[in-house]
Enzyme design. Structure first.
Site, PDB file in Angstrom:
ATOM      1  CG  ASP A 185      53.524  44.530  39.032  1.00 10.45           C
ATOM      2  OD1 ASP A 185      52.798  44.146  39.588  1.00 10.45           O
ATOM      3  OD2 ASP A 185      53.815  44.262  37.764  1.00 10.45           O
ATOM      4  N   GLY A 187      54.672  41.944  42.357  1.00 10.85           N
ATOM      5  CA  GLY A 187      53.479  41.663  41.726  1.00 10.85           C
ATOM      6  C   GLY A 187      52.393  42.746  42.311  1.00 10.85           C
ATOM      7  CG  ASP A 229      61.677  39.863  35.749  1.00 12.43           C
ATOM      8  OD1 ASP A 229      61.042  38.934  36.316  1.00 12.43           O
ATOM      9  OD2 ASP A 229      62.353  39.678  34.510  1.00 12.43           O
ATOM     10  CE  LYS A 284      50.223  30.081  42.805  1.00  6.45           C
ATOM     11  NZ  LYS A 284      51.037  31.142  43.417  1.00  6.45           N
ATOM     12  CB  ILE A 327      40.425  37.263  45.069  1.00  7.03           C
ATOM     13  CG1 ILE A 327      41.338  36.021  45.641  1.00  7.03           C
ATOM     14  CG2 ILE A 327      40.042  38.183  46.072  1.00  7.03           C
ATOM     15  CD1 ILE A 327      40.925  35.399  47.037  1.00  7.03           C
ATOM     16  N   GLY A 376      48.929  43.993  40.510  1.00  3.45           N
ATOM     17  CA  GLY A 376      47.794  43.412  40.029  1.00  3.45           C
ATOM     18  C   GLY A 376      46.470  43.325  40.822  1.00  3.45           C
ATOM     19  CD  GLN A 377      41.299  39.959  41.838  1.00  2.00           C
ATOM     20  OE1 GLN A 377      42.097  38.930  41.614  1.00  2.00           O
ATOM     21  NE2 GLN A 377      39.947  39.840  41.918  1.00  2.00           N
ATOM     22  CE1 TYR A 426      48.053  30.638  39.889  1.00  2.00           C
ATOM     23  CE2 TYR A 426      46.287  29.627  40.101  1.00  2.00           C
ATOM     24  CZ  TYR A 426      46.956  30.318  40.460  1.00  2.00           C
ATOM     25  OH  TYR A 426      46.601  31.049  41.501  1.00  2.00           O
TER      26      TYR A 426
HETATM   27  C1  AKB Z   1      42.339  31.453  38.760  1.00  2.00           C
HETATM   28  O1  AKB Z   1      41.304  31.299  38.641  1.00  2.00           O
HETATM   29  O2  AKB Z   1      43.511  31.018  38.272  1.00  2.00           O
HETATM   30  C2  AKB Z   1      42.732  32.066  40.109  1.00  2.00           C
HETATM   31  C3  AKB Z   1      42.869  30.922  41.241  1.00  2.00           C
HETATM   32  C4  AKB Z   1      41.594  30.173  41.883  1.00  2.00           C
HETATM   33  O3  AKB Z   1      43.931  30.759  41.953  1.00  2.00           O
HETATM   34  N1  AKB Z   1      41.700  32.962  40.619  1.00  2.00           N
END
Ligand code: AKB
Length: 314
Positions: free
Chosen positions: A35, A9, A53, A147, A173, A12-13, A143
């Site tokens: 990536d 990855g 991948d 996590k 970030i 990415g940012q 998400y």
């Molecule tokens: C998001 O906004 O989904 C991310 C995070 C805070 O993990 N930047």
């Protein structure tokens, strides 16, 4: 022992700037960027690059063997806002990639793993102010669920198989070199570009939505630092709270106006407001400071100055 690193990855940012730093620290030949898509020319031309991948364990293993990789930084992930649109895809990418990498460490192909968690592990039932390291974690996004689950998988692989996996709960970030994609905190990057290009910005969060944030340089330094300290300093194998600054869109806009007095901001909230409302205002990162010496360098005013100077000079 000298390390050879694979970053999954990397385009990415965070990956783009982490690669730059890792190549400075470990030497370009020792840092393989990868990536599912090409990265910026500087990322692809400054050292080895492979298309991978991150959910394909065999593809990762082939590259691990090709370069004698010792450490993997797994940055491939679908973030909070996009994850709400594609819940199953988000779960699949975020979990399959993590389990693939943890398995490679368990089977001793690599000896160390970095995997980022996020403030998204917290939910509306968590304390909002100075959210503790250990507290209620009932996230409302896919998400966040991925996590929290990932954190416990990391802890499990460490306890059960001795896998040296290290993790940080990133706040939002902020960077100016590469834009983020699909996050709830993304407004705090876009606002700088719009301030310089147009002098105005329409924000998808309300003016008082305070969230924990961090400048990219601090995030990259923390990532390299946690991977370099002795294993016995890492006392938490789920993930460390990490904090640098907290601000609302209104406070960020006021800071930008100190440099661009005519800058204006308007507010039009969307589905991301509910996500932001479920996250902490601020984070208690005492454990990261105590265990491995974390301390941030950037405040809101220092970061704003640096970003605007760079964007204006571009
Ligand atoms: C998001 O906004 O989904 C991310 C995070 C805070 O993990 N930047």
């Amino acid at each position: 022992m000298s390390q050879t690193i694979l970053v999954l990855g990397a385009s990415g940012q965070i990956g783009t700037e982490l690669i730059e730093k890792l190549r400075t620290v470990y030497g370009s030949a020792h840092v393989v960027a990868s990536d599912i898509r090409n990265g910026s020319p500087s990322l692809m031309n400054s050292g080895p690059f492979e298309i991978i991948d991150a959910t394909d364990k065999e593809a990762i293993l082939t590259v691990v063997k090709k370069y004698n990789i010792t450490q993997i930084y797994l940055l491939a992930a679908m973030l909070s806002a996009t994850g709400e649109k594609f819940p199953h895809k988000a779960w699949n990418l975020n979990m399959t990639s993590l389990l693939a990498v943890l398995d490679l460490a368990k089977d001793k192909y690599i000896n160390q793993v970095f995997w980022p968690s996020s403030i998204a592990v917290f939910g509306s039932t968590s304390p909002k102010i100075q959210t503790p390291q250990k507290t209620i974690m009932e996230p409302s996004t896919v998400y966040g669920i991925s996590k929290v689950s990932g954190e416990f998988w990391c802890n499990y692989y460490h306890d059960k198989y001795g896998v040296d996996v290290r993790s940080i709960r990133y706040p939002g970030i902020i960077s100016w070199k590469t834009k983020p994609g699909g996050g709830t905190t993304d407004y705090a990057v876009d606002i700088f570009f719009k301030a310089v290009e147009q002098g105005s910005f329409e924000c998808f969060l309300n003016k008082n939505s305070c969230l924990p944030m961090m400048y990219m340089e601090d995030a990259v330094d923390a990532t390299v630092q946690i991977m370099q300290v002795n294993a016995d300093q890492i006392k938490i194998r789920t993930s460390y709270n990490l904090s640098a600054m907290n601000f609302s869109p209104k406070e960020l806009a006021l800071e930008i106006q100190r440099h661009i007095p005519n800058f204006t901001i308007t507010y039009k909230t969307d589905y991301r407001q509910a996500i932001a409302d479920s996250w902490p205002d601020s984070i208690d990162d005492t454990k990261a400071r105590e265990d491995w010496g974390w301390t941030p360098n950037y405040t809101l005013s220092k970061m704003t100055k640096v970003i605007l100077e760079n964007l204006v000079a571009q």
